[in-house]
Design an enzyme around this catalytic site. Structure first.
Site, PDB file in Angstrom:
ATOM      1  N   ASN A  46       0.835  -1.201   0.000  1.00 26.47           N
ATOM      2  CA  ASN A  46       0.000   0.000   0.000  1.00 26.47           C
ATOM      3  C   ASN A  46       0.873   1.257   0.000  1.00 26.47           C
ATOM      4  OD1 ASN A  46      -1.908   1.962   0.352  1.00 26.47           O
ATOM      5  ND2 ASN A  46      -2.675   1.222   2.311  1.00 26.47           N
ATOM      6  N   CYS A  87      -2.264   5.081   0.946  1.00 24.60           N
ATOM      7  CA  CYS A  87      -3.204   5.418   2.014  1.00 24.60           C
ATOM      8  C   CYS A  87      -3.205   6.925   2.254  1.00 24.60           C
ATOM      9  CB  CYS A  87      -2.846   4.692   3.306  1.00 24.60           C
ATOM     10  SG  CYS A  87      -3.967   5.099   4.672  1.00 24.60           S
ATOM     11  N   LYS A  95      -0.347  -1.189  -4.587  1.00 20.97           N
ATOM     12  CA  LYS A  95      -1.676  -0.573  -4.527  1.00 20.97           C
ATOM     13  C   LYS A  95      -1.539   0.929  -4.759  1.00 20.97           C
ATOM     14  CE  LYS A  95      -5.950  -0.589  -1.834  1.00 20.97           C
ATOM     15  NZ  LYS A  95      -6.649  -1.164  -0.664  1.00 20.97           N
ATOM     16  N   THR A 146      -8.670   4.914  -2.033  1.00 22.55           N
ATOM     17  CA  THR A 146      -9.693   5.947  -1.877  1.00 22.55           C
ATOM     18  C   THR A 146      -9.246   7.307  -2.404  1.00 22.55           C
ATOM     19  OG1 THR A 146      -8.868   6.331   0.370  1.00 22.55           O
ATOM     20  CG2 THR A 146     -10.773   4.866   0.123  1.00 22.55           C
ATOM     21  N   GLY A 206     -14.833  -3.200  -1.290  1.00 20.33           N
ATOM     22  CA  GLY A 206     -14.455  -2.471  -0.082  1.00 20.33           C
ATOM     23  C   GLY A 206     -15.622  -1.969   0.726  1.00 20.33           C
TER      24      GLY A 206
END
Length: 303
Positions: A128, A131, A166, A194, A266
């Protein structure tokens, strides 16, 4: 009889449906209400080297057709995940899982990757770099091609497992970052994380979320996710796991037509705990309706 199987870096999944990291925990709560072994795989809660309590409350805000969260990578830390959470998970889920890792330095990503490489039930490591809910880490590594590539090379050097990066949608050119990750050795890509969003309580004249901003997810971001998956899948030759507002079997098929090999679910899990189960059960009927015999045949068919 339709065939819902897909293959990610040599790993065959019974279907392309995967709960997204941070929306399914380690599967315990969901295993109490249905057999989670119907899932293609599970991307479990994001892991950092040290335990994290996450961001201050409140950290959830409702939005039309979505939500904003600023949980901030709350997790028990690498040692507890490897020694306890994964052992417990192996009791309830019998397929390979996806280990989502995050960090505040390249060294922390490497530490987490090394540990996950030793876990037998981990089939893929999902890194990730996207984030938006933590400072000085996470998305900081995912907004520049050079930084994303640096993390990719460092993680690939310490693991033999497939590495999927990601990606963040909070960038001007996601394709350049995707290509940089591929050139640095990534085995696949996951997108999108997101979008960065904000809500204001007009009565209190303050942001709803203590952290002011957070990750916007849910059905409202689906068209953005489809567009970015399409752009990236056309630009790289490695598999893409698509996500972002997926909430139905038709969404899964649309995402796969855009270029995704598998699809993560999600926010829908937080609205309806049976979301993944229902999507898996709906897929065969939708495939038959659309004349699709094998899901793998539709991956990236949109020119």
């Amino acid at each position: 009889m339709v065939d819902t199987r897909v293959t990610l870096s040599g790993l065959t999944l019974d279907n392309p449906v995967i709960p997204a990291s941070g929306t399914f925990g380690y599967g315990k709560e969901f295993a109490e209400i249905y057999d989670i072994n119907i899932l293609g795989s599970i991307s479990f809660k994001g892991t950092t080297a040290e335990p994290r309590l996450g961001n201050p409350l409140p950290r959830i805000a409702e939005c039309p057709n979505g939500m904003i969260n600023s949980v901030g990578l709350q997790n028990p830390g690498l040692k507890a995940v490897c020694e306890k959470e994964l052992a417990d998970m192996a009791e309830i889920y019998k397929k390979p899982v996806i280990a989502n890792i995050s960090g505040f330095s390249v060294e922390e990503y490497v530490e987490c990757a090394k540990a996950m490489d030793k876990q037998s039930q981990v089939g893929i490591i999902e890194v990730n770099v996207s984030c938006p809910n933590v400072h000085n880490g996470g998305m900081a590594y995912g907004v520049l091609p050079e930084s994303a590539a640096e993390v990719t090379r460092a993680v690939k050097a310490v693991t033999t497992k497939p590495v999927y990066i990601k990606l963040s949608p909070n960038v001007t050119d996601i394709v350049s970052i995707a290509k940089a990750c591929e050139e640095a050795g990534a085995d696949g890509l996951s997108l999108i994380n997101t979008l960065l969003g904000m809500r204001i309580d007009i009565n209190r004249r303050k942001p709803v979320i203590a952290n002011k901003m957070g990750g916007f997810s849910g059905p409202a971001i689906f068209p953005v996710a489809v567009r970015m998956v399409y752009q990236v899948a056309k630009a790289v030759s490695i598999p893409v796991i698509g996500m972002g507002g997926v909430s139905s079997a038709r969404d899964v098929i649309e995402m796969m037509m855009a270029g995704a090999t598998a699809v993560q679910i999600g926010a829908a899990n937080l609205v309806n705990p049976y979301a993944c189960k229902e999507i898996i059960e709906e897929l065969p009927a939708v495939m038959e309706e659309l004349g699709i015999e094998r899901l793998e045949d539709i991956i990236g068919i949109i020119e």
